[in-house]
Design a protein around this motif. Structure first.
Motif, short mmCIF file in Angstrom:
data_model
loop_
_atom_site.label_atom_id
_atom_site.label_comp_id
_atom_site.label_asym_id
_atom_site.label_seq_id
_atom_site.Cartn_x
_atom_site.Cartn_y
_atom_site.Cartn_z
N LYS A 5 32.58 -44.53 -8.25
CA LYS A 5 31.43 -44.42 -9.14
C LYS A 5 30.18 -44.26 -8.31
O LYS A 5 30.07 -44.82 -7.22
CB LYS A 5 31.30 -45.67 -10.02
CG LYS A 5 30.13 -45.64 -10.98
CD LYS A 5 30.14 -46.84 -11.92
CE LYS A 5 28.96 -46.81 -12.88
NZ LYS A 5 28.99 -47.93 -13.85
N VAL A 6 29.23 -43.47 -8.83
CA VAL A 6 27.98 -43.21 -8.13
C VAL A 6 26.81 -43.75 -8.96
O VAL A 6 26.72 -43.49 -10.16
CB VAL A 6 27.78 -41.70 -7.87
CG1 VAL A 6 26.41 -41.46 -7.21
CG2 VAL A 6 28.90 -41.16 -7.00
N TYR A 7 25.94 -44.49 -8.31
CA TYR A 7 24.69 -44.95 -8.92
C TYR A 7 23.55 -44.10 -8.38
O TYR A 7 23.37 -44.01 -7.15
CB TYR A 7 24.43 -46.42 -8.60
CG TYR A 7 25.41 -47.38 -9.21
CD1 TYR A 7 25.26 -47.81 -10.53
CD2 TYR A 7 26.49 -47.86 -8.48
CE1 TYR A 7 26.16 -48.70 -11.10
CE2 TYR A 7 27.40 -48.75 -9.04
CZ TYR A 7 27.23 -49.16 -10.35
OH TYR A 7 28.12 -50.03 -10.91
N LEU A 74 28.08 -37.11 -1.94
CA LEU A 74 28.29 -37.93 -3.13
C LEU A 74 29.67 -37.69 -3.71
O LEU A 74 30.41 -38.63 -4.03
CB LEU A 74 27.22 -37.62 -4.19
CG LEU A 74 25.78 -37.97 -3.84
CD1 LEU A 74 24.83 -37.46 -4.94
CD2 LEU A 74 25.61 -39.47 -3.65
N ALA A 78 32.91 -40.38 -3.55
CA ALA A 78 33.39 -40.81 -4.86
C ALA A 78 34.86 -40.43 -5.06
O ALA A 78 35.64 -41.21 -5.62
CB ALA A 78 32.53 -40.20 -5.96
N THR A 85 25.92 -45.60 -3.78
CA THR A 85 24.56 -45.72 -4.32
C THR A 85 23.68 -44.69 -3.63
O THR A 85 23.57 -44.67 -2.40
CB THR A 85 23.99 -47.12 -4.11
OG1 THR A 85 24.75 -48.06 -4.89
CG2 THR A 85 22.53 -47.19 -4.55
N ALA A 102 23.29 -35.50 -10.76
CA ALA A 102 24.07 -35.91 -11.91
C ALA A 102 24.93 -34.77 -12.44
O ALA A 102 26.10 -34.96 -12.82
CB ALA A 102 23.15 -36.43 -13.02
N LEU A 105 27.96 -34.29 -10.17
CA LEU A 105 28.94 -35.35 -10.39
C LEU A 105 29.71 -35.12 -11.70
O LEU A 105 30.93 -35.28 -11.76
CB LEU A 105 28.25 -36.71 -10.40
CG LEU A 105 27.60 -37.14 -9.07
CD1 LEU A 105 26.75 -38.37 -9.27
CD2 LEU A 105 28.68 -37.41 -8.01
N TYR A 112 29.17 -41.80 -13.17
CA TYR A 112 27.89 -42.11 -12.54
C TYR A 112 27.00 -42.86 -13.52
O TYR A 112 27.24 -42.86 -14.74
CB TYR A 112 27.18 -40.84 -12.06
CG TYR A 112 26.85 -39.87 -13.16
CD1 TYR A 112 25.63 -39.91 -13.82
CD2 TYR A 112 27.76 -38.88 -13.53
CE1 TYR A 112 25.32 -39.03 -14.84
CE2 TYR A 112 27.47 -37.98 -14.53
CZ TYR A 112 26.25 -38.06 -15.19
OH TYR A 112 25.96 -37.18 -16.20
N GLU A 113 25.99 -43.51 -12.97
CA GLU A 113 25.03 -44.25 -13.78
C GLU A 113 23.63 -44.01 -13.24
O GLU A 113 23.42 -44.01 -12.02
CB GLU A 113 25.36 -45.74 -13.76
CG GLU A 113 24.48 -46.60 -14.66
CD GLU A 113 24.96 -48.04 -14.73
OE1 GLU A 113 24.13 -48.91 -15.07
OE2 GLU A 113 26.15 -48.30 -14.46
#
Length: 256
Positions: A5-7, A74, A78, A85, A102, A105, A112-113
């Protein structure tokens, strides 16, 4: 192996205490931390000792990593199942290219968030005692990217749109184009005596502010070699700094 997961996290305008609690959590949980030039170094101390730290800082004339390379990093980490992050100065969606990351991703099916941050467009003027809106003075404000060459054919900036005296203009990353920016605003009807301010290293203890008018601020900046990173503020609200100034009280503005 499952995907990670990517922040996409905003670190805030500079002072490390201005990051959100959620943003701090994403630093602590990161297995890979990819951070920008204007991220406060103190924030990196919250990362796990086992985390991989990757510097992705950019200067106008020198990019450590191109945006395409950052996107690839990224995705790569992931896909290896890691928690990543992406730490950006300010807010990731305010000239931070977070939207582009985003999209990449999403195209790879990676979770992602978005973790919003305090944007320098509002926070830095506030630290200089300048409210971007004020009843009876300015009922609107616009944030403009200042790194675009304002004089090139086909510029996307409609300078006539920003000639209204009742609107505050916040220009980010524009010191290198300051003469062109001020010239275009005046050419499209913004009065030369409109108050203007430049705030360098906003929210840090070494913050500097240079005051002037639309007609003379570029000359003043050149005289003292005022450099990035800085926020440009144009509008009558600039005059309120004399009453509202609260940060670094007793520290004078830059003089020439």
């Amino acid at each position: 192996m499952g995907k990670g997961k990517v922040y996409l996290t905003g670190a805030g305008p500079g002072d490390p205490k201005l990051i959100t609690l959620k943003g701090l959590e994403t630093i602590k949980c990161a297995e890979v931390l990819i951070y920008d030039r204007l991220v406060a170094p103190d924030l990196l101390e919250y990362a796990s000792p086992d985390a991989e730290l990757v510097y992705a800082g950019k200067l106008p004339e020198n990019h450590t990593l191109r945006q395409e390379e950052i996107n690839q990093l990224l995705v790569l980490h992931a896909l290896q199942g890691k928690t990543v992050t992406r730490l950006k100065g300010g807010d990731p969606f305010v000239f931070g290219r977070g939207g582009e990351e985003a999209v990449v991703l999403a195209e790879h099916g990676i979770e992602y968030e978005i973790v919003p941050g305090v944007t320098s467009a509002v926070a830095v003027p506030a630290y200089a005692g300048i409210p971007v809106t004020y009843r009876g003075v300015a009922s609107a404000f616009s944030v403009i990217a200042g790194f675009e060459n304002c004089d090139k054919p086909g510029t996307s900036i409609d300078w006539a749109r920003y000639a209204s005296p009742g609107e505050t203009l916040i220009i980010l990353m524009g010191i290198g184009n300051l003469p062109s920016i001020t010239g275009n605003l005046m050419a499209h009807g913004r009065p030369a005596d409109t108050p203007a301010a430049l705030v360098r290293w906003g929210t840090y203890t070494h913050q500097e502010t240079l005051f002037g008018t639309l007609g003379d601020i570029a000359g003043k900046a050149a005289a003292v070699q005022f450099q990035n990173p800085a926020v440009i503020v144009v509008g009558e609200v600039v005059n309120l700094h004399e009453k509202i100034a609260w940060f670094q009280k007793g520290v004078p503005a830059v003089q020439i």
